[in-house]
Design a protein around this motif. Structure first.
Motif, PDB file in Angstrom:
ATOM      1  N   ALA A 354       0.848  -1.206   0.000  1.00  0.00           N
ATOM      2  CA  ALA A 354       0.000   0.000   0.000  1.00  0.00           C
ATOM      3  C   ALA A 354       0.880   1.251   0.000  1.00  0.00           C
ATOM      4  N   PHE A 355       2.015   1.193   0.721  1.00  0.00           N
ATOM      5  CA  PHE A 355       2.930   2.336   0.772  1.00  0.00           C
ATOM      6  C   PHE A 355       3.496   2.622  -0.625  1.00  0.00           C
ATOM      7  N   ASP A 356       3.936   1.552  -1.300  1.00  0.00           N
ATOM      8  CA  ASP A 356       4.490   1.718  -2.660  1.00  0.00           C
ATOM      9  C   ASP A 356       3.426   2.247  -3.620  1.00  0.00           C
ATOM     10  N   LEU A 357       2.235   1.680  -3.512  1.00  0.00           N
ATOM     11  CA  LEU A 357       1.154   2.089  -4.409  1.00  0.00           C
ATOM     12  C   LEU A 357       0.784   3.557  -4.174  1.00  0.00           C
ATOM     13  N   ARG A 358       0.768   3.955  -2.897  1.00  0.00           N
ATOM     14  CA  ARG A 358       0.450   5.354  -2.554  1.00  0.00           C
ATOM     15  C   ARG A 358       1.448   6.298  -3.240  1.00  0.00           C
ATOM     16  N   ARG A 359       2.732   5.935  -3.205  1.00  0.00           N
ATOM     17  CA  ARG A 359       3.729   6.804  -3.847  1.00  0.00           C
ATOM     18  C   ARG A 359       3.581   6.827  -5.354  1.00  0.00           C
ATOM     19  N   ILE A 360       3.242   5.663  -5.924  1.00  0.00           N
ATOM     20  CA  ILE A 360       3.046   5.620  -7.377  1.00  0.00           C
ATOM     21  C   ILE A 360       1.885   6.538  -7.764  1.00  0.00           C
ATOM     22  N   ILE A 361       0.791   6.419  -6.992  1.00  0.00           N
ATOM     23  CA  ILE A 361      -0.392   7.241  -7.320  1.00  0.00           C
ATOM     24  C   ILE A 361      -0.050   8.723  -7.160  1.00  0.00           C
ATOM     25  N   TYR A 362       0.652   9.077  -6.090  1.00  0.00           N
ATOM     26  CA  TYR A 362       0.992  10.485  -5.904  1.00  0.00           C
ATOM     27  C   TYR A 362       1.965  10.972  -6.978  1.00  0.00           C
ATOM     28  N   ALA A 363       2.904  10.105  -7.377  1.00  0.00           N
ATOM     29  CA  ALA A 363       3.851  10.519  -8.431  1.00  0.00           C
ATOM     30  C   ALA A 363       3.090  10.902  -9.692  1.00  0.00           C
ATOM     31  N   SER A 364       2.009  10.171  -9.961  1.00  0.00           N
ATOM     32  CA  SER A 364       1.240  10.453 -11.171  1.00  0.00           C
ATOM     33  C   SER A 364       0.429  11.746 -11.029  1.00  0.00           C
ATOM     34  N   LYS A 365       0.288  12.252  -9.800  1.00  0.00           N
ATOM     35  CA  LYS A 365      -0.479  13.484  -9.569  1.00  0.00           C
ATOM     36  C   LYS A 365       0.408  14.724  -9.560  1.00  0.00           C
ATOM     37  N   MET A 366       1.731  14.530  -9.609  1.00  0.00           N
ATOM     38  CA  MET A 366       2.631  15.691  -9.607  1.00  0.00           C
ATOM     39  C   MET A 366       2.366  16.510 -10.860  1.00  0.00           C
ATOM     40  N   PRO A 367       2.446  17.865 -10.746  1.00  0.00           N
ATOM     41  CA  PRO A 367       2.221  18.668 -11.946  1.00  0.00           C
ATOM     42  C   PRO A 367       3.199  18.274 -13.041  1.00  0.00           C
ATOM     43  N   LYS A 368       2.747  18.336 -14.290  1.00  0.00           N
ATOM     44  CA  LYS A 368       3.619  17.969 -15.410  1.00  0.00           C
ATOM     45  C   LYS A 368       4.790  18.931 -15.424  1.00  0.00           C
ATOM     46  N   ILE A 369       5.993  18.389 -15.303  1.00  0.00           N
ATOM     47  CA  ILE A 369       7.135  19.290 -15.221  1.00  0.00           C
ATOM     48  C   ILE A 369       8.187  18.956 -16.257  1.00  0.00           C
ATOM     49  N   ASP A 370       9.107  19.874 -16.418  1.00  0.00           N
ATOM     50  CA  ASP A 370      10.168  19.774 -17.397  1.00  0.00           C
ATOM     51  C   ASP A 370      11.011  18.531 -17.137  1.00  0.00           C
ATOM     52  N   LYS A 371      11.591  17.979 -18.218  1.00  0.00           N
ATOM     53  CA  LYS A 371      12.373  16.738 -18.063  1.00  0.00           C
ATOM     54  C   LYS A 371      13.591  16.922 -17.165  1.00  0.00           C
ATOM     55  N   SER A 372      14.085  18.165 -17.062  1.00  0.00           N
ATOM     56  CA  SER A 372      15.308  18.393 -16.307  1.00  0.00           C
ATOM     57  C   SER A 372      15.126  18.064 -14.825  1.00  0.00           C
ATOM     58  N   ILE A 373      13.900  18.114 -14.360  1.00  0.00           N
ATOM     59  CA  ILE A 373      13.683  17.756 -12.953  1.00  0.00           C
ATOM     60  C   ILE A 373      12.983  16.403 -12.927  1.00  0.00           C
ATOM     61  N   LYS A 374      13.575  15.454 -12.247  1.00  0.00           N
ATOM     62  CA  LYS A 374      13.071  14.084 -12.362  1.00  0.00           C
ATOM     63  C   LYS A 374      11.871  13.849 -11.470  1.00  0.00           C
ATOM     64  N   SER A 375      11.805  14.512 -10.319  1.00  0.00           N
ATOM     65  CA  SER A 375      10.685  14.379  -9.376  1.00  0.00           C
ATOM     66  C   SER A 375      10.465  12.938  -8.923  1.00  0.00           C
ATOM     67  N   ALA A 376       9.307  12.741  -8.281  1.00  0.00           N
ATOM     68  CA  ALA A 376       8.976  11.409  -7.777  1.00  0.00           C
ATOM     69  C   ALA A 376       8.878  10.411  -8.921  1.00  0.00           C
ATOM     70  N   ALA A 377       8.804  10.910 -10.153  1.00  0.00           N
ATOM     71  CA  ALA A 377       8.710  10.021 -11.294  1.00  0.00           C
ATOM     72  C   ALA A 377       9.953   9.144 -11.423  1.00  0.00           C
ATOM     73  N   SER A 378      11.124   9.635 -10.965  1.00  0.00           N
ATOM     74  CA  SER A 378      12.336   8.829 -11.071  1.00  0.00           C
ATOM     75  C   SER A 378      12.152   7.561 -10.238  1.00  0.00           C
ATOM     76  N   TRP A 379      11.605   7.747  -9.074  1.00  0.00           N
ATOM     77  CA  TRP A 379      11.331   6.626  -8.181  1.00  0.00           C
ATOM     78  C   TRP A 379      10.279   5.718  -8.814  1.00  0.00           C
ATOM     79  N   PHE A 380       9.268   6.357  -9.385  1.00  0.00           N
ATOM     80  CA  PHE A 380       8.148   5.659 -10.005  1.00  0.00           C
ATOM     81  C   PHE A 380       8.646   4.694 -11.093  1.00  0.00           C
TER      82      PHE A 380
END
Ligand SMILES: Cc1cc2nc3c(=O)[nH]c(=O)nc-3n(C[C@H](O)[C@H](O)[C@H](O)COP(=O)(O)OP(=O)(O)OC[C@H]3O[C@@H](n4cnc5c(N)ncnc54)[C@H](O)[C@@H]3O)c2cc1C
Length: 393
Positions: A354-380
């Protein structure tokens, strides 16, 4: 006085404002949009607990607005709105700058409410912003001296109080004695039954004390005063007090009198101010007439941001705006390091997955950002196996 004129002005670039701005440009890339925020960074608040526990780095969930709005065609201005004239359609910024608008979206969020209880502002720590989380972390990292008391009091057993209590317990083990103080008889009063039960089990397993039917009446330099179940006043020394007992909307000043309910701006079901159809008020600052039970959450704010963009565009096309319908996508709470509980859309889950899934779901909710910043998507991206596991369930 300096002057700017824009077709659409958005004040407050949190969950509601950012989604409204990005969606409006998606619908019509010619729109002239100005976003104003008093901060320079967006804060993804649901993951602040993980920044606090160092499970996530702050740069992953606190990107700068310059990065978010780069190449988007949206103008960002860091400033604070202090006064709004709805009839004359302008607002005044902190440095007396004047901004004229035709359409206005207000989404200035909320901040902790101390309910005017003596000593809260002076002695308690809050957990509403990244700055708050850093201040609290610095306090808890301080060593316990011989004459220091081990007690931590977390006031309010809503999601923030419960999530923080579990993280602090896992981070500091036996260094502190954690007490949650709750005015009512139960924890997580407005949350889903499954999450509530999981949280109750976790609090018990972690030996966190729960003081229900108890209210803080005063905080002093070295002690806290709490009325207990039997209406007696108990006095305790403390190491730290964390206030998560409630919020109040951040309302700029208005020239006109506006309608409010529970101190929040009253809006119609199309998210507009009843007497000002060119003005939308979204997220934590507003309340829809007849829908006072909507939760005050990022989920609601995001959906309202997207819907306001749609309605504002309909107004521009001289068409009628449509009513907002909240879609409940479920609820997720973290319950310590690497643990969470999820309930919604027919799914109930707890524990590490559930912890992993929560982070995946939140990563997908991060505002669409420039490729230069990896954000939680790198983890995702590094968790593809988990995604597959989930998809195959
Ligand atoms: C620790 C924490 C955890 C949370 N966890 C969850 C969760 O798990 N799930 C969930 O759904 N919700 C969660 N929430 C609630 C959620 O974060 C809020 O409901 C959401 O942020 C509200 O969005 P908003 O757009 O109304 O305001 P915000 O996201 O707060 O944005 C408001 C913006 O307005 C700006 N602003 C304020 N005043 C002015 C001014 N006068 N001029 C210019 N700018 C201004 C602020 O700087 C800010 O950027 C959590 C909140 C906290 C504090």
């Amino acid at each position: 006085m300096n002057n700017i004129k824009k077709l659409i002005v958005i004040v407050g670039s949190g969950f509601a404002g950012i989604n409204a701005a990005i969606q409006l440009r998606k619908i019509n890339s010619n729109l002239s949009i100005l976003v104003i925020d008093s901060k320079s960074q967006f804060e993804f608040k649901p993951l602040l607990y993980e920044v606090f526990s160092d499970e996530i780095q702050s740069w992953e969930v606190i990107p700068s607005f310059d990065t978010i709005f780069a190449n988007s065609g949206i103008t960002f201005l860091r400033n604070t709105v202090k006064l709004i004239d709805l009839d004359e359609k302008f607002l005044i910024l902190k440095d007396d700058f004047k901004v004229e608008f035709q359409y206005l979206i207000l989404s200035t969020g909320s901040s902790p409410n101390d309910f005017s209880i003596k000593g809260v502002k002076e002695y308690a720590y809050f957990f509403n912003t990244n700055k708050d989380q850093r201040k609290l972390k610095n306090r808890l990292k301080q060593p316990l001296l011989k004459n220091n008391c081990k007690k931590i009091f977390i006031i309010g057993a809503g999601p923030s109080g419960v999530e923080l209590a579990c993280k602090i317990n896992d981070l500091y083990k036996t260094k502190f004695e954690i007490n949650i103080v709750e005015r009512t008889a139960e924890i997580l009063n407005n949350n889903k039954i499954f999450n509530k039960e999981e949280a109750q089990k976790t609090i018990k397993a972690k030996n966190i004390n729960l003081l229900t039917n108890s209210s803080v009446i005063e905080i002093r330099d070295k002690e806290i005063l709490i009325t207990n179940k039997s209406d007696q006043v108990d006095q305790f020394p403390y190491f730290a007090i964390i206030w998560t007992a409630g919020i109040k909307p951040n309302l700029p000043e208005f020239v006109q009198k506006i309608q409010k309910t529970n101190n929040r701006i009253l809006i119609n079901n199309k998210l507009q101010l009843p007497c000002y159809p060119n003005v939308f008020a979204l997220g934590d600052i507003s309340i829809i007439e007849g829908k006072t039970n909507l939760p005050i959450t990022a989920q609601v704010a995001m959906q309202q941001g997207l819907h306001a963009a749609l309605n504002l565009n309909l107004l521009l096309q001289k068409e009628n705006p449509i009513p907002f319908q909240f879609k409940d996508n479920g609820e997720m709470i973290s319950l310590g390091i690497g643990e969470a509980s999820i309930s919604g859309l027919g799914l109930t889950l707890s524990g590490k997955f559930a912890f992993d899934l929560r982070r995946i779901i939140y990563a997908s909710k991060m505002p669409k950002i420039d490729k230069s910043i990896k954000s939680a998507a790198s983890w995702f991206l590094g968790k593809k196996s988990i995604i597959n596991q989930f998809i195959n369930r």
